[in-house]
Design a protein around this motif. Structure first.
Motif, PDB file in Angstrom:
ATOM      1  N   PHE A 178      -4.511   8.563   3.745  1.00 29.73           N
ATOM      2  CA  PHE A 178      -5.925   8.810   3.488  1.00 29.73           C
ATOM      3  C   PHE A 178      -6.805   7.963   4.398  1.00 29.73           C
ATOM      4  CE2 PHE A 178      -9.865   7.769   1.161  1.00 29.73           C
ATOM      5  CZ  PHE A 178     -10.398   9.049   1.084  1.00 29.73           C
ATOM      6  N   LEU A 179      -6.478   6.674   4.538  1.00 27.02           N
ATOM      7  CA  LEU A 179      -7.254   5.810   5.435  1.00 27.02           C
ATOM      8  C   LEU A 179      -7.156   6.274   6.875  1.00 27.02           C
ATOM      9  CD1 LEU A 179      -6.589   2.226   4.034  1.00 27.02           C
ATOM     10  CD2 LEU A 179      -8.754   3.461   4.113  1.00 27.02           C
TER      11      LEU A 179
ATOM     12  N   MET B 255       0.845  -1.174   0.000  1.00 28.31           N
ATOM     13  CA  MET B 255       0.000   0.000   0.000  1.00 28.31           C
ATOM     14  C   MET B 255       0.892   1.239   0.000  1.00 28.31           C
ATOM     15  SD  MET B 255      -3.171   0.713   2.560  1.00 28.31           S
ATOM     16  CE  MET B 255      -4.385  -0.474   2.094  1.00 28.31           C
ATOM     17  N   LYS B 256       0.541   2.233  -0.771  1.00 30.39           N
ATOM     18  CA  LYS B 256       1.331   3.444  -0.867  1.00 30.39           C
ATOM     19  C   LYS B 256       1.085   4.329   0.343  1.00 30.39           C
ATOM     20  CE  LYS B 256       1.462   3.465  -5.856  1.00 30.39           C
ATOM     21  NZ  LYS B 256       1.165   4.202  -7.075  1.00 30.39           N
TER      22      LYS B 256
ATOM     23  N   PHE C 102       0.377   7.453   0.539  1.00 26.09           N
ATOM     24  CA  PHE C 102      -0.783   8.340   0.448  1.00 26.09           C
ATOM     25  C   PHE C 102      -2.084   7.594   0.730  1.00 26.09           C
ATOM     26  CE2 PHE C 102       2.320  10.649  -2.221  1.00 26.09           C
ATOM     27  CZ  PHE C 102       2.386  11.803  -1.453  1.00 26.09           C
ATOM     28  N   GLN C 103      -2.161   6.342   0.358  1.00 23.70           N
ATOM     29  CA  GLN C 103      -3.343   5.542   0.664  1.00 23.70           C
ATOM     30  C   GLN C 103      -3.448   5.302   2.167  1.00 23.70           C
ATOM     31  OE1 GLN C 103      -2.545   2.154  -1.806  1.00 23.70           O
ATOM     32  NE2 GLN C 103      -3.771   2.946  -3.516  1.00 23.70           N
ATOM     33  N   ILE C 104      -2.326   5.028   2.788  1.00 24.19           N
ATOM     34  CA  ILE C 104      -2.324   4.816   4.237  1.00 24.19           C
ATOM     35  C   ILE C 104      -2.725   6.101   4.952  1.00 24.19           C
ATOM     36  CG2 ILE C 104      -0.842   4.327   6.215  1.00 24.19           C
ATOM     37  CD1 ILE C 104       0.745   2.452   4.344  1.00 24.19           C
TER      38      ILE C 104
END
Length: 148
Positions: A8-9, A1-2, A4-6
């Motif tokens: 965002f979550l 997982m990137k 930015f995804q982490i």
């Protein structure tokens, strides 16, 4: 997982978890004690942030006076800033993460990880702005004008 995804979550899920936890604690001990507890952790966090910030700045100045690079202190400063922001955010989860950022041995381990895993790679591979596999910048810069 990137990353930015982490992030965002994290920014999406933490407020819901904070609200749930605040309501659950408020249901157990009452609304005013819950508010007082949140305010107390913010005040305690601000005081600890001030203490840790001054200690880090003092070590920064001592290293400079000795002629050494204050590597850990340069990394610990932003960690303290993040910890202070988390402590001033209402909620128990952010307070826990903020206090973790103010805990000196844990903060030193995080700084050591950042230095070893991220900064040393940048230093060994050269400039982070040069494309991978590009030749070193040995060219001289200047202007060229063709005259007849």
């Amino acid at each position: 997982m990137k990353i930015f995804q982490i992030l965002f979550l994290f920014l999406l899920l933490v407020p819901f978890a904070e609200i749930y936890l605040l309501l659950a604690v408020g249901g157990i001990i009452g609304a005013f004690p819950t508010i007082a507890l949140v305010v107390f952790t913010a005040v305690l966090g601000a005081w600890l942030l001030k203490q840790q910030g001054f200690q880090t700045f003092r070590r920064f100045q001592e290293n400079l006076a000795q002629g050494s690079i204050p590597t850990y202190e340069i990394i610990e400063g932003p960690i303290l800033l993040i910890g202070g922001a988390l402590l001033l955010t209402p909620g128990f989860i952010t307070d826990l993460l903020g206090f973790a950022c103010l805990f000196p041995p844990l903060r030193r381990k995080v700084a050591q990880y950042i230095i070893e895993k991220h900064l040393i790679q940048v230093i060994q591979s050269g400039s982070p702005f040069r494309p991978q596999g590009a030749a070193p910048a040995d060219a001289l810069e200047g202007e060229f004008r063709k005259e007849d």
